[in-house]
Scaffold this active site. Structure first.
Site, PDB file in Angstrom:
ATOM      1  N   LEU A  44       5.934   7.398  -0.186  1.00 55.09           N
ATOM      2  CA  LEU A  44       5.393   8.595   0.439  1.00 55.09           C
ATOM      3  C   LEU A  44       5.918   8.682   1.870  1.00 55.09           C
ATOM      4  O   LEU A  44       6.438   7.697   2.401  1.00 55.09           O
ATOM      5  CB  LEU A  44       3.859   8.547   0.448  1.00 55.09           C
ATOM      6  CG  LEU A  44       3.185   8.422  -0.917  1.00 55.09           C
ATOM      7  CD1 LEU A  44       1.689   8.173  -0.742  1.00 55.09           C
ATOM      8  CD2 LEU A  44       3.424   9.669  -1.756  1.00 55.09           C
ATOM      9  N   SER A  45       5.742   9.830   2.495  1.00 54.63           N
ATOM     10  CA  SER A  45       6.209   9.945   3.880  1.00 54.63           C
ATOM     11  C   SER A  45       5.627   8.840   4.749  1.00 54.63           C
ATOM     12  O   SER A  45       6.325   8.253   5.574  1.00 54.63           O
ATOM     13  CB  SER A  45       5.822  11.307   4.462  1.00 54.63           C
ATOM     14  OG  SER A  45       6.499  12.347   3.801  1.00 54.63           O
ATOM     15  N   GLU A  46       4.338   8.560   4.604  1.00 62.05           N
ATOM     16  CA  GLU A  46       3.722   7.470   5.351  1.00 62.05           C
ATOM     17  C   GLU A  46       2.649   6.767   4.531  1.00 62.05           C
ATOM     18  O   GLU A  46       1.937   7.399   3.745  1.00 62.05           O
ATOM     19  CB  GLU A  46       3.091   7.957   6.653  1.00 62.05           C
ATOM     20  CG  GLU A  46       3.938   7.763   7.888  1.00 62.05           C
ATOM     21  CD  GLU A  46       4.854   8.930   8.148  1.00 62.05           C
ATOM     22  OE1 GLU A  46       5.777   8.784   8.972  1.00 62.05           O
ATOM     23  OE2 GLU A  46       4.653   9.980   7.527  1.00 62.05           O
ATOM     24  N   THR A  47       2.563   5.470   4.759  1.00 61.80           N
ATOM     25  CA  THR A  47       1.428   4.658   4.346  1.00 61.80           C
ATOM     26  C   THR A  47       0.759   4.143   5.608  1.00 61.80           C
ATOM     27  O   THR A  47       1.418   3.597   6.491  1.00 61.80           O
ATOM     28  CB  THR A  47       1.865   3.488   3.462  1.00 61.80           C
ATOM     29  OG1 THR A  47       2.432   3.997   2.244  1.00 61.80           O
ATOM     30  CG2 THR A  47       0.687   2.591   3.119  1.00 61.80           C
ATOM     31  N   HIS A  74      -0.464  13.185   9.726  1.00 61.03           N
ATOM     32  CA  HIS A  74      -1.151  13.402   8.451  1.00 61.03           C
ATOM     33  C   HIS A  74      -1.785  12.126   7.926  1.00 61.03           C
ATOM     34  O   HIS A  74      -2.861  12.158   7.331  1.00 61.03           O
ATOM     35  CB  HIS A  74      -0.205  14.027   7.417  1.00 61.03           C
ATOM     36  CG  HIS A  74       0.693  13.078   6.718  1.00 61.03           C
ATOM     37  ND1 HIS A  74       1.823  12.538   7.291  1.00 61.03           N
ATOM     38  CD2 HIS A  74       0.631  12.556   5.470  1.00 61.03           C
ATOM     39  CE1 HIS A  74       2.422  11.746   6.426  1.00 61.03           C
ATOM     40  NE2 HIS A  74       1.716  11.739   5.309  1.00 61.03           N
TER      41      HIS A  74
END
Length: 260
Positions: A44-47, A74
């Protein structure tokens, strides 16, 4: 070792919109290489990884599939939502301690409001930005990211930057923006150098966008949309050297990570 994982969609009121983020609560930090491997596996874009402090605050770190980053909106919104709605955090606000300093997130009815640093951009980088876009923007600016201002929303929606040239910029990402048709302004965000070709909704980019558009429009309260394929909605406020970025969060999935 088993770790709980929550996946939520931020800056949207329904699943499959906004920007998906994974949130992993921890008792103490894992090795950075392990957290990076988890983020790469999540893809994902960020964890976000969250560790509690004794005073009721939390430490927070963010990883893309490729690198650890200094600021992420986010996944901060998602982490706060998980604490409030799944992990029993009481009160109307939570404070995260991060690479970018303390970040406070407060409840606002169905939304959460993030208190982030304002990062006003300055003119610069026009040649490199135009080369990456394949067109000359109305304005080219620099902050933590490169910023290109286009003529209208249609131009933002249809732009197809050269991602190789975006990755070669001396800044970690490119924000493209214009006035909106049914909102104050729209944007898209490209960061191939961080392992994210296009981020669906980027809270940190609005640390640049809010002061830029507040000065241009002569007002401090705005509604914005990020017009990626998934799309997202952000309520934006400029308060001196801080910005408030509000949005909704939709739950998607809960699971367990199993590590040897």
């Amino acid at each position: 070792m088993d770790l709980k994982l929550y996946q939520v969609d931020a800056f949207t009121d329904r699943a499959f919109g906004g920007n998906p983020a994974a949130v992993v609560p921890l008792r103490e930090w894992l090795p950075a290489a392990t957290m990076q491997a988890v983020a790469q596996e999540n893809n994902l874009s960020e964890t976000a990884f969250v560790v509690p402090r004794e005073n009721g605050d939390f430490d927070l770190r963010w990883f893309t599939p490729a690198v650890e980053v200094d600021l992420c909106g986010h996944a901060t919104l998602g982490a706060a939502w998980v604490l409030f709605n799944r992990l029993g955090h009481t009160g109307d606000a939570v404070t995260f301690h991060t690479r970018s300093g303390p970040l406070k997130v407060s409840r606002e009815d169905s939304r959460l409001a993030m208190d982030f640093p304002a990062q006003p951009p300055v003119p610069g980088g026009a040649g490199d930005i135009a080369g990456a876009l394949g067109t000359t923007p109305e304005a080219a600016l620099r902050g933590p990211y490169a910023l290109a201002v286009l003529r209208d929303e249609a131009a933002v929606r249809t732009v197809r930057p050269d991602l190789t040239r975006v990755a070669d910029l001396d800044l970690p990402g490119l924000v493209v923006t214009a006035p909106g048709r049914n909102c104050d302004f729209v944007s898209r965000f490209f960061a191939p150098g961080l392992g994210i070709n296009e981020d669906p909704v980027t809270g940190s980019a609005h640390c640049i966008l809010i002061p830029y558009w507040a000065e241009r429009f002569g007002k401090t309260e705005m509604f914005a949309r990020q017009v990626s394929a998934r799309g997202g909605a952000l309520w934006c406020f400029l308060k001196g050297d801080r910005v408030l970025i509000s949005g909704e969060v939709a739950p998607y999935m809960e699971g367990t990570i199993t590590l040897d």
